[in-house]
Design a protein around this motif. Structure first.
Motif, PDB file in Angstrom:
ATOM      1  N   ILE A 268     -43.801  27.690 177.627  1.00 10.08           N
ATOM      2  CA  ILE A 268     -42.954  26.869 176.769  1.00 10.08           C
ATOM      3  C   ILE A 268     -41.572  27.505 176.695  1.00 10.08           C
ATOM      4  N   ASN A 269     -40.540  26.706 176.933  1.00  4.15           N
ATOM      5  CA  ASN A 269     -39.169  27.173 176.803  1.00  4.15           C
ATOM      6  C   ASN A 269     -38.716  26.934 175.373  1.00  4.15           C
ATOM      7  N   PRO A 270     -38.507  28.004 174.577  1.00  6.49           N
ATOM      8  CA  PRO A 270     -38.130  27.825 173.169  1.00  6.49           C
ATOM      9  C   PRO A 270     -36.839  27.039 172.987  1.00  6.49           C
ATOM     10  N   TYR A 271     -36.005  27.019 174.030  1.00  4.76           N
ATOM     11  CA  TYR A 271     -34.698  26.376 173.917  1.00  4.76           C
ATOM     12  C   TYR A 271     -34.624  25.084 174.732  1.00  4.76           C
ATOM     13  N   HIS A 272     -35.780  24.544 175.071  1.00  7.04           N
ATOM     14  CA  HIS A 272     -35.829  23.283 175.817  1.00  7.04           C
ATOM     15  C   HIS A 272     -35.186  22.176 174.973  1.00  7.04           C
ATOM     16  N   ASP A 273     -34.555  21.209 175.645  1.00  4.75           N
ATOM     17  CA  ASP A 273     -33.869  20.129 174.929  1.00  4.75           C
ATOM     18  C   ASP A 273     -34.803  19.386 173.969  1.00  4.75           C
ATOM     19  N   ILE A 274     -36.057  19.210 174.370  1.00  2.00           N
ATOM     20  CA  ILE A 274     -37.018  18.490 173.515  1.00  2.00           C
ATOM     21  C   ILE A 274     -37.281  19.273 172.234  1.00  2.00           C
ATOM     22  N   LEU A 275     -37.431  20.584 172.353  1.00  2.00           N
ATOM     23  CA  LEU A 275     -37.650  21.417 171.165  1.00  2.00           C
ATOM     24  C   LEU A 275     -36.384  21.493 170.319  1.00  2.00           C
ATOM     25  N   GLU A 276     -35.238  21.652 170.975  1.00  2.00           N
ATOM     26  CA  GLU A 276     -33.974  21.740 170.243  1.00  2.00           C
ATOM     27  C   GLU A 276     -33.725  20.473 169.435  1.00  2.00           C
ATOM     28  N   GLY A 277     -33.989  19.308 170.065  1.00  2.00           N
ATOM     29  CA  GLY A 277     -33.799  18.050 169.357  1.00  2.00           C
ATOM     30  C   GLY A 277     -34.725  17.930 168.154  1.00  2.00           C
ATOM     31  N   PHE A 278     -35.979  18.351 168.340  1.00  2.04           N
ATOM     32  CA  PHE A 278     -36.968  18.302 167.262  1.00  2.04           C
ATOM     33  C   PHE A 278     -36.552  19.197 166.102  1.00  2.04           C
ATOM     34  N   PHE A 279     -36.209  20.458 166.405  1.00  2.00           N
ATOM     35  CA  PHE A 279     -35.850  21.399 165.344  1.00  2.00           C
ATOM     36  C   PHE A 279     -34.573  20.974 164.621  1.00  2.00           C
ATOM     37  N   LYS A 280     -33.634  20.415 165.369  1.00  2.84           N
ATOM     38  CA  LYS A 280     -32.384  19.975 164.742  1.00  2.84           C
ATOM     39  C   LYS A 280     -32.644  18.830 163.776  1.00  2.84           C
ATOM     40  N   ARG A 281     -33.501  17.891 164.185  1.00  2.00           N
ATOM     41  CA  ARG A 281     -33.833  16.781 163.288  1.00  2.00           C
ATOM     42  C   ARG A 281     -34.572  17.285 162.049  1.00  2.00           C
ATOM     43  N   CYS A 282     -35.399  18.325 162.219  1.00  2.00           N
ATOM     44  CA  CYS A 282     -36.089  18.924 161.074  1.00  2.00           C
ATOM     45  C   CYS A 282     -35.094  19.539 160.102  1.00  2.00           C
ATOM     46  N   GLU A 283     -34.137  20.264 160.641  1.00  2.00           N
ATOM     47  CA  GLU A 283     -33.160  20.965 159.804  1.00  2.00           C
ATOM     48  C   GLU A 283     -32.222  20.007 159.086  1.00  2.00           C
ATOM     49  N   GLU A 284     -32.066  18.816 159.623  1.00  2.00           N
ATOM     50  CA  GLU A 284     -31.143  17.840 159.029  1.00  2.00           C
ATOM     51  C   GLU A 284     -31.842  16.781 158.187  1.00  2.00           C
ATOM     52  N   ILE A 285     -33.161  16.910 157.988  1.00  4.51           N
ATOM     53  CA  ILE A 285     -33.896  15.909 157.214  1.00  4.51           C
ATOM     54  C   ILE A 285     -33.333  15.837 155.794  1.00  4.51           C
ATOM     55  N   SER A 286     -33.200  14.650 155.254  1.00  8.23           N
ATOM     56  CA  SER A 286     -32.611  14.491 153.923  1.00  8.23           C
ATOM     57  C   SER A 286     -33.682  14.405 152.844  1.00  8.23           C
ATOM     58  N   GLU A 287     -33.296  14.784 151.633  1.00  8.52           N
ATOM     59  CA  GLU A 287     -34.213  14.686 150.504  1.00  8.52           C
ATOM     60  C   GLU A 287     -34.614  13.231 150.260  1.00  8.52           C
ATOM     61  N   GLU A 288     -33.633  12.333 150.412  1.00  5.86           N
ATOM     62  CA  GLU A 288     -33.900  10.918 150.156  1.00  5.86           C
ATOM     63  C   GLU A 288     -34.949  10.366 151.113  1.00  5.86           C
ATOM     64  N   ARG A 289     -34.908  10.800 152.383  1.00  2.00           N
ATOM     65  CA  ARG A 289     -35.849  10.291 153.371  1.00  2.00           C
ATOM     66  C   ARG A 289     -37.280  10.726 153.041  1.00  2.00           C
ATOM     67  N   VAL A 290     -37.473  11.993 152.718  1.00  2.00           N
ATOM     68  CA  VAL A 290     -38.811  12.495 152.416  1.00  2.00           C
ATOM     69  C   VAL A 290     -39.333  11.878 151.119  1.00  2.00           C
ATOM     70  N   MET A 291     -38.473  11.731 150.136  1.00  4.82           N
ATOM     71  CA  MET A 291     -38.883  11.116 148.876  1.00  4.82           C
ATOM     72  C   MET A 291     -39.296   9.662 149.091  1.00  4.82           C
ATOM     73  N   LYS A 292     -38.557   8.949 149.932  1.00  2.00           N
ATOM     74  CA  LYS A 292     -38.886   7.545 150.198  1.00  2.00           C
ATOM     75  C   LYS A 292     -40.238   7.422 150.895  1.00  2.00           C
ATOM     76  N   LEU A 293     -40.547   8.359 151.805  1.00  2.00           N
ATOM     77  CA  LEU A 293     -41.779   8.282 152.589  1.00  2.00           C
ATOM     78  C   LEU A 293     -43.000   8.798 151.834  1.00  2.00           C
ATOM     79  N   TYR A 294     -42.824   9.830 150.988  1.00  2.23           N
ATOM     80  CA  TYR A 294     -43.979  10.464 150.346  1.00  2.23           C
ATOM     81  C   TYR A 294     -43.944  10.476 148.818  1.00  2.23           C
ATOM     82  N   GLY A 295     -42.849  10.004 148.235  1.00  6.41           N
ATOM     83  CA  GLY A 295     -42.729  10.051 146.783  1.00  6.41           C
ATOM     84  C   GLY A 295     -43.848   9.328 146.054  1.00  6.41           C
ATOM     85  N   ALA A 296     -44.166   8.096 146.493  1.00  5.99           N
ATOM     86  CA  ALA A 296     -45.193   7.308 145.808  1.00  5.99           C
ATOM     87  C   ALA A 296     -46.565   7.958 145.918  1.00  5.99           C
ATOM     88  N   TYR A 297     -46.859   8.531 147.093  1.00 10.20           N
ATOM     89  CA  TYR A 297     -48.176   9.158 147.280  1.00 10.20           C
ATOM     90  C   TYR A 297     -48.355  10.344 146.336  1.00 10.20           C
TER      91      TYR A 297
END
Length: 361
Positions: A268-297
């Motif tokens: 596994i290449n730790p710096y592969h574009d697929i991993l980089e894209g995944f980690f970047k999206r994780c780091e940029e996740i917003s509070e509003e998005r997670v609350m909208k998806l899991y708040g009710a549960y």
């Protein structure tokens, strides 16, 4: 003797009252959860009954494959599932529907949509939908490749070399994504290869089922459950027994894939574009998005601390890059120290145990 009898009678009354209050609390808690899980307006839930059935898949959830036009899907009320805005109204739309409870729906719709976002579309999004008066969820029907790599797996010693470089890294982010939502239902039947030769995964209804948010707030040394929640545990969990794994024919993909990476059998290449894209999206996740998806549960499950739980989930998503690098013994590309606040590190001794387990197969 009279005072003694009176005292005993009062004691019994108190005991009955205590039991009654406990029952009242439990009933109130149940009603609160039921209210939260039924917050959705019946009229606002898409009704797919007018779409045509192409195949009845059956099973306990009465799953079906549906087809219709873009216009019919929009008229039914679908909002979340991808409907290309440039397509004509009569463009065909193929859907998968299955029946389940509202509580299960909150978990699966939240998990599927979150991982759809984080993996760049490798998990089909899901949204609540009714079919013939039964409540359930709808997803895009994924068109699969003739490559049956996952469905053909029959033994624990899985040969992942049959996957190409892109597919290998796609499978990697699926495995990390499942851990983010605490989904352990990761046997081979939950993965497939689509018509574009991408590795996809689905069925996220068990996300956060074993997640214990109370333990998350305690010190690691005081509660073993805390370590279970805050450790990646990619290769440590191995529940491949006949009772829950289709008479021993199903195997946890995350378990064997992880161990083969640690053993150097998979690169596994730790710096592969697929991993980089995944980690970047994780780091940029917003509070509003997670609350909208899991708040009710979590509001239904843990009404008094659900905001704190959502904050913990946001933190574990944003910090997962460091947790993954530490788990596999990778160094950060910029040389920055790997700080782990919400995750517990994997020690070198445990890492070697995992390697030895895979090599012994």
């Amino acid at each position: 003797k009279q005072p003694t009898k009176k005292k005993k009678k009062n004691y019994r009354n108190k005991k009955k009252m205590s039991f009654s209050l406990k029952g009242l609390f439990e009933k109130g808690k149940h009603n609160m959860e039921s209210l939260i899980y039924r917050m959705d307006d019946e009229k606002s839930i898409p009704d797919l009954s007018k779409l045509k059935v192409t195949k009845e898949l059956g099973g306990f959830n009465k799953a079906v494959m549906l087809t219709g036009t873009k216009e019919e899907a929009e008229e039914a009320g679908l909002k979340l599932i991808t409907i290309d805005g440039d397509q004509p109204k009569d463009a065909p739309i193929d859907l998968f529907w299955k029946g389940q409870t509202r509580k299960a729906n909150l978990k699966e719709c939240g998990g599927s949509t979150l991982l759809h976002d984080l993996t760049g579309g490798l998990v089909p999004r899901a949204e609540p939908a009714k079919y013939k008066k039964r409540f359930g969820l709808a997803q895009d029907l994924m068109q699969l490749s003739d490559n049956d790599f996952f469905s053909s797996i029959k033994q624990r010693k899985i040969d992942f070399s049959k996957l190409n470089e892109v597919q290998t890294h796609q499978l990697f982010i699926h495995i990390i994504g499942d851990r983010l939502i605490d989904n352990w239902d990761t046997h081979q039947k939950q993965f497939a290869i689509d018509k574009n030769e991408n590795v996809i995964s689905f069925d996220k209804g068990h996300g956060f089922t074993k997640f214990n948010p109370i333990n998350m707030q305690l010190k690691i040394s005081n509660m073993t459950g805390d370590t279970f929640n805050r450790s990646l545990k990619l290769g440590e969990i191995n529940w491949e027994n006949e009772d829950v794994m289709n008479k021993g024919d199903w195997f946890y993909i995350n378990n064997h894939f992880t161990k083969q990476i640690l053993a150097g059998m998979i690169k596994i290449n730790p710096y592969h574009d697929i991993l980089e894209g995944f980690f970047k999206r994780c780091e940029e996740i917003s509070e509003e998005r997670v609350m909208k998806l899991y708040g009710a549960y979590f509001q239904g499950r843990n009404p008094f601390i659900y905001v704190e739980i959502i904050n913990m989930i946001i933190a574990r998503i944003r910090q997962v890059r460091h947790a993954v690098y530490q788990y596999f013994g990778w160094a950060a590309q910029d040389g920055a120290p790997l700080t782990l606040d919400i995750w517990v590190p994997l020690d070198s001794k445990q890492r070697q145990i995992l390697v030895n387990e895979e090599l012994s197969l």
